[in-house]
Design a protein around this motif. Structure first.
Motif, PDB file in Angstrom:
ATOM      1  N   ASP A   1       0.860  -1.181   0.000  1.00 58.44           N
ATOM      2  CA  ASP A   1       0.000   0.000   0.000  1.00 58.44           C
ATOM      3  C   ASP A   1       0.900   1.237   0.000  1.00 58.44           C
ATOM      4  O   ASP A   1       1.506   1.573   1.022  1.00 58.44           O
ATOM      5  CB  ASP A   1      -0.923  -0.005   1.214  1.00 58.44           C
ATOM      6  CG  ASP A   1      -1.949   1.098   1.153  1.00 58.44           C
ATOM      7  OD1 ASP A   1      -2.151   1.658   0.055  1.00 58.44           O
ATOM      8  OD2 ASP A   1      -2.544   1.413   2.201  1.00 58.44           O
ATOM      9  N   LEU A   2       0.985   1.900  -1.134  1.00 55.79           N
ATOM     10  CA  LEU A   2       1.931   2.995  -1.309  1.00 55.79           C
ATOM     11  C   LEU A   2       1.623   4.181  -0.412  1.00 55.79           C
ATOM     12  O   LEU A   2       2.517   4.774   0.182  1.00 55.79           O
ATOM     13  CB  LEU A   2       1.948   3.442  -2.782  1.00 55.79           C
ATOM     14  CG  LEU A   2       2.927   4.567  -3.108  1.00 55.79           C
ATOM     15  CD1 LEU A   2       4.348   4.068  -2.948  1.00 55.79           C
ATOM     16  CD2 LEU A   2       2.710   5.091  -4.488  1.00 55.79           C
TER      17      LEU A   2
ATOM     18  N   SER B   1       3.645   7.604   3.938  1.00 54.38           N
ATOM     19  CA  SER B   1       3.508   8.470   5.107  1.00 54.38           C
ATOM     20  C   SER B   1       4.462   8.055   6.217  1.00 54.38           C
ATOM     21  O   SER B   1       4.826   8.865   7.059  1.00 54.38           O
ATOM     22  CB  SER B   1       2.063   8.454   5.607  1.00 54.38           C
ATOM     23  OG  SER B   1       1.738   7.159   6.064  1.00 54.38           O
ATOM     24  N   LEU B   2       4.885   6.809   6.244  1.00 53.68           N
ATOM     25  CA  LEU B   2       5.812   6.325   7.272  1.00 53.68           C
ATOM     26  C   LEU B   2       7.279   6.517   6.874  1.00 53.68           C
ATOM     27  O   LEU B   2       8.165   6.352   7.699  1.00 53.68           O
ATOM     28  CB  LEU B   2       5.566   4.828   7.531  1.00 53.68           C
ATOM     29  CG  LEU B   2       4.179   4.456   8.046  1.00 53.68           C
ATOM     30  CD1 LEU B   2       4.047   2.945   8.119  1.00 53.68           C
ATOM     31  CD2 LEU B   2       3.926   5.090   9.397  1.00 53.68           C
TER      32      LEU B   2
END
Length: 137
Positions: free
Chosen positions: A94-95, A100-101
């Motif tokens: 999941d891009l 975001s991480l």
């Protein structure tokens, strides 16, 4: 010892130069050479052929574009029997969640920006050098 050898070599070369007759070119030597030089057109001197053709660049761009679309909008639901056998969790593709991480250290960012800046300067300077070298008058 070396001085004597040098003197002998100088004398030998001097005798050879005095004994050999001076050759002179024919009367119209320069005009013959210039006629041959003028017949060559500038297009025959440097023919530009790119290493990678436009079709190949288009194919590379298409593959990268499709890959980016799949990475952003694709839903990868795949089974990994080898990973489950080894006890490893299934990778998360999941891009948006992974992006975001993701974080990069400031030194890495400064290094990449500096390298990019100086690489662009080198490209401009090398292009100028090649343009100046291969300019046909």
């Amino acid at each position: 010892m070396e001085k004597e050898i040098d003197k002998e070599l100088d004398g030998f070369v001097g005798r050879l130069l005095r004994e050999t007759p001076m050759e002179s070119p024919s009367l119209n030597f320069t005009s013959k050479i210039m006629a041959r030089v003028e017949t060559v057109t500038p297009n025959e001197l440097f023919i530009y052929r790119p290493l990678i053709s436009k079709h190949v660049w288009g194919g590379i761009a298409l593959v990268l574009f499709i890959g980016c679309l799949l990475a952003i909008f694709g839903n990868f639901e795949m089974e990994y029997p080898l990973l489950s056998f080894m006890g490893i969790d299934r990778p998360n593709f999941d891009l948006f969640t992974n992006l975001s991480l993701f974080s990069m250290p400031n030194t890495l960012i400064y290094g990449v920006l500096g390298f990019s800046f100086f690489a662009c300067i080198q490209i401009v300077l090398i292009k100028y050098q090649f343009d100046k070298r291969f300019m046909v008058h």
